[in-house]
Structure formats: C-alpha cells, structure tokens
Write a protein that holds these residues in place. Structure first.
Motif, mmCIF file in Angstrom:
data_model
loop_
_atom_site.group_PDB
_atom_site.id
_atom_site.type_symbol
_atom_site.label_atom_id
_atom_site.label_comp_id
_atom_site.label_asym_id
_atom_site.label_seq_id
_atom_site.Cartn_x
_atom_site.Cartn_y
_atom_site.Cartn_z
ATOM 1 N N SER A 91 0.845 -1.189 0.000
ATOM 2 C CA SER A 91 0.000 0.000 0.000
ATOM 3 C C SER A 91 0.883 1.241 0.000
ATOM 4 O O SER A 91 2.054 1.179 0.378
ATOM 5 N N THR A 106 0.824 4.017 1.925
ATOM 6 C CA THR A 106 1.322 4.468 3.230
ATOM 7 C C THR A 106 1.353 3.318 4.229
ATOM 8 O O THR A 106 0.676 2.307 4.070
ATOM 9 N N LEU A 136 0.145 3.265 7.291
ATOM 10 C CA LEU A 136 -1.148 3.041 7.949
ATOM 11 C C LEU A 136 -2.055 2.180 7.067
ATOM 12 O O LEU A 136 -2.693 1.240 7.545
ATOM 13 N N GLU A 137 -2.094 2.481 5.774
ATOM 14 C CA GLU A 137 -2.932 1.696 4.855
ATOM 15 C C GLU A 137 -2.462 0.247 4.794
ATOM 16 O O GLU A 137 -3.269 -0.674 4.718
ATOM 17 N N ALA A 185 -3.556 -1.460 7.937
ATOM 18 C CA ALA A 185 -5.024 -1.546 7.997
ATOM 19 C C ALA A 185 -5.579 -2.529 6.970
ATOM 20 O O ALA A 185 -6.725 -2.974 7.079
ATOM 21 N N LEU A 204 -9.154 -4.671 7.277
ATOM 22 C CA LEU A 204 -10.157 -4.233 6.297
ATOM 23 C C LEU A 204 -10.649 -5.444 5.507
ATOM 24 O O LEU A 204 -11.843 -5.641 5.288
ATOM 25 N N ARG A 256 -13.399 0.930 7.345
ATOM 26 C CA ARG A 256 -12.099 1.598 7.186
ATOM 27 C C ARG A 256 -11.664 2.258 8.493
ATOM 28 O O ARG A 256 -10.522 2.153 8.915
ATOM 29 N N GLU A 273 -8.361 1.215 10.532
ATOM 30 C CA GLU A 273 -7.275 2.173 10.764
ATOM 31 C C GLU A 273 -7.010 2.344 12.260
ATOM 32 O O GLU A 273 -5.863 2.557 12.671
ATOM 33 N N ALA A 285 -4.873 -0.500 13.179
ATOM 34 C CA ALA A 285 -3.529 -0.276 12.632
ATOM 35 C C ALA A 285 -2.750 0.722 13.502
ATOM 36 O O ALA A 285 -1.582 0.491 13.831
ATOM 37 N N ARG A 286 -3.421 1.799 13.894
ATOM 38 C CA ARG A 286 -2.747 2.810 14.738
ATOM 39 C C ARG A 286 -2.306 2.190 16.053
ATOM 40 O O ARG A 286 -1.191 2.411 16.517
ATOM 41 N N GLY A 291 3.113 6.030 10.705
ATOM 42 C CA GLY A 291 1.829 5.791 10.046
ATOM 43 C C GLY A 291 1.626 6.511 8.728
ATOM 44 O O GLY A 291 1.145 5.937 7.758
#
Ligand code: ATP
Length: 215
Positions: free
Chosen positions: A93, A95, A97-98, A101, A105, A111, A115, A118-119, A131
């Motif tokens: 991905s 970034t 974070l994406e 995540a 997802l 989403r 996220e 992920a954080r 991130g």
C-alpha cells in the motif's frame, strides 16, 4: 491436538524433492524453531502449511482438519499469519497506515475501525510516528517492523516467521526479538539467528536434505 501439522509431506521443485516425507506438528503455545542451510526448504515448509505450495504426497492438517483445496487453505490463511522473508513481498500500500489496515479491512472491518487497529498496532510497536510515511521509502528495518505489525493486526492464532531478524541491525533485531517474545500465540520460527532461536524457541528441528530431525 496440534494447530498445524504435516504428515509425510513431499514437495517437488522442478521434479526435485525439496521436502521428503516430512512430518511435524505445532501444539498450542509452542514456539518451534526450524533451522537448516540455505535452500534446505525452510520457506517451502512454511508456505506448504498455508497452501502456497501443494504437496505431491502426504497430508496438511490445520485446526483439526485436513486441508486440500483453496477454500480450506483460505480459512487457514485467515487464522495463520506469515511474516515473509522479504518485507517487500508483504507491503504494497502507499502508506504505512494503509498497509497495516489492509488485513483488518479484508477481514470485514470498516475503514475507520481497521485504521484504529492499525494505529494501535503501530503504537504498541513504538513506531506510531511511521503511520503517514510512504512504505517504499522506509528503511529495511522499519519495513520489517511494519510488516510484523501488519501480520499481527489480523490477530493470527499462529505466526509463521521467515527470518524475522534477517538484514536488521543489532538495535532493530533486538526490538524485533523483544516484540516476538511478548506474543502468546504459537509460532514457527525459521532463522539463522542463533541468539533469537535460543531466546524464543521451546523446541528445535533441523531441515537437511529435505528431511526434518530433532536438534
Ligand atoms: N519459485 C521457485 N521455483 C523453483 N525453485 C524454487 C523456487 N523457490 C525456491 N526454490 C528452490 O527450492 C529449494 C528450497 O528453497 P527454500 O526457499 O524453501 O529454502 P530455504 O531453506 O528457505 O533457504 P534460505 O535459508 O536460503 O532462505 C531451493 O533449492 C530453491 O532454489
């Protein structure tokens, strides 16, 4: 009952056996280390357990059932996380974070919720600041930590680790070892890093000439 097992599994590469009638089993809470020289078939063994390689002979068992077809292995891959040897095979991905995540997802979270997971994972790893970074611009060590965060974001019941400290400097290797040591899930660790194996493994096997033996 074992979580993952191979029974007399043979895997061929270009008609050459890489695994020869290999049998092994991973029990709950176990941390099994598999060592062996370059090209011994360690990655192949991990890939076979989650259906990325199909055996010529033998049986693959996961969570109490034999797995043969794509539907069976899809369930296994939802419950088993594989940390690839090369983080670039794992991260795709734009970034960080994406990337982290993506798994949640895919498991059906919204989403926002994905996220948030992920954080949380990145924070827990002490790399919350990464991130918003572009994944392909990270250093090799940062990529590996992000790849592990991405695998763990899916809450795997079993973790397969392919050379987790490979190409990491001492500080990143220590950080990776510390993170892995905090995990309660069963794992199979493929590694040439003797100190990591000593620290984590509850049992050791060696792969040589396609055969698995106790160490
Ligand atoms: N995609 C492929 N096509 C053909 N042969 C392959 C492929 N991937 C691996 N092999 C071969 O299969 C054998 C086992 O490879 P594998 O990657 O499982 O070994 P390994 O023990 O993980 O090695 P290393 O410690 O070097 O990572 C090697 O001889 C390798 O060259």
């Amino acid at each position: 009952m074992s979580l993952l097992a191979l029974e007399a599994v043979t895997v061929l590469r270009d008609a050459r056996p890489v695994l020869r009638e290999v049998s092994m089993a991973l029990g709950p809470g176990e941390r099994l280390a598999i060592t062996g020289g370059n090209g011994a078939g360690k990655s192949t063994l991990l890939r076979t357990l989650i259906g990325l390689e199909r055996p010529r002979a033998g049986r693959v068992l996961a969570f109490g059932a034999e797995r043969r077809d794509e539907a069976g292995f899809r369930e296994v891959r939802r419950r088993v996380g594989l940390l690839f040897q090369d983080a670039d095979d794992q991260l795709f991905s734009p970034t960080v974070l994406e990337d982290v995540a993506f798994g949640p997802l895919n498991l059906g979270l919204s989403r926002g919720a994905a996220e948030a997971v992920a954080r949380q994972r990145l924070e827990a790893f002490g790399i919350g600041g990464l991130g918003a970074r572009l994944t392909h611009r990270l250093s090799g060590g940062e990529k590996r930590l992000v790849a592990l965060a991405a695998v763990l974001a899916m809450d795997p019941e079993v973790l397969l680790l392919d050379e987790p400290t490979n190409a990491l400097d001492e500080a990143h290797a220590a950080q990776m070892a510390g993170l892995l040591d905090t995990l309660g899930c069963a794992m199979i660790l493929v590694s040439h890093d003797a100190s990591l194996v000593e620290r984590l493994a509850t049992r050791k096997l060696a792969l040589r000439d396609g055969c698995l033996t106790s160490v």
